[in-house]
Design a protein around this motif. Structure first.
Motif: not given
Length: 191
Positions: A121-122, A132-137, A155-162
């Motif tokens: 993600a980072f 040159g793009w704008g971006a935000n996490w 998302l599957a049960a074992e997955e999470t979102l960063a």
């Protein structure tokens, strides 16, 4: 002496995410986004497991998700002001990449696999900014709400979102913000 990459160091020393409220079209074309996604994947990955994946959310998907967030916020009992703020993050976005932590069965600790997804993600965020793009996490409750993640993002049960990496053209440069007092947060150990 090591070869210093002064341009890269200058970028990293001054990098600044662009608030999602300042992001607008245009967004990267598919070929450029694919290049940025490839750069995002160049992260520490103990065991070469690739314990992460991307979900590219274009404008129509973000509009759909805005409605789903509104409905889910009501089901969760979120207050109206908080609900509207979160819904706007989706409704106003033209392009977003969901970075999914997708651990693999292995001897590599789960924590290392989750950390690798956070690195993706980072790295993607920085790649967008360097291009040159704008971006935000962003995260907030939709990034951790299991019913939302499973029904709306698959998302599957074992997955999470960063996190959600919002990408666009920054309408203006944000002001600098206070930065950490690094010496106060650093302990040196010599023996």
């Amino acid at each position: 002496m090591p070869d210093r990459n002064e341009a890269a160091l200058a970028f990293l020393a001054t990098r600044r995410s662009r608030p999602h409220k300042l992001l607008q079209p245009p967004v990267p074309e598919r070929a450029e986004l694919e290049e940025l996604l490839a750069i995002g994947a160049r992260v520490p990955d103990h065991g070469k497991l690739e314990p992460w994946r991307y979900i590219v959310l274009e404008k129509a998907a973000m509009t759909r998700l805005a409605g789903a967030v509104a409905a889910r916020a009501e089901a969760r009992g979120e207050d109206e002001g908080r609900r509207d703020k979160i819904v706007a993050q989706y409704a106003n976005a033209s392009l977003c990449v969901a970075v999914v932590s997708a651990p693999k069965p292995a001897d590599i600790p789960l924590e290392e696999q989750v950390a690798s997804a956070a690195c993706v993600a980072f790295q993607l965020l920085n790649a967008c900014l360097a291009a040159g793009w704008g971006a935000n996490w962003l995260t907030d409750w939709p990034a951790f709400d299991r019913p939302f993640l499973e029904s709306e993002l698959g998302l599957a049960a074992e997955e999470t979102l960063a996190g959600f990496i919002h990408i666009g053209t920054a309408a203006s440069a944000p002001p600098e913000r206070p930065r950490p007092d690094v010496p106060a947060l650093t302990r040196w150990v010599s023996a």
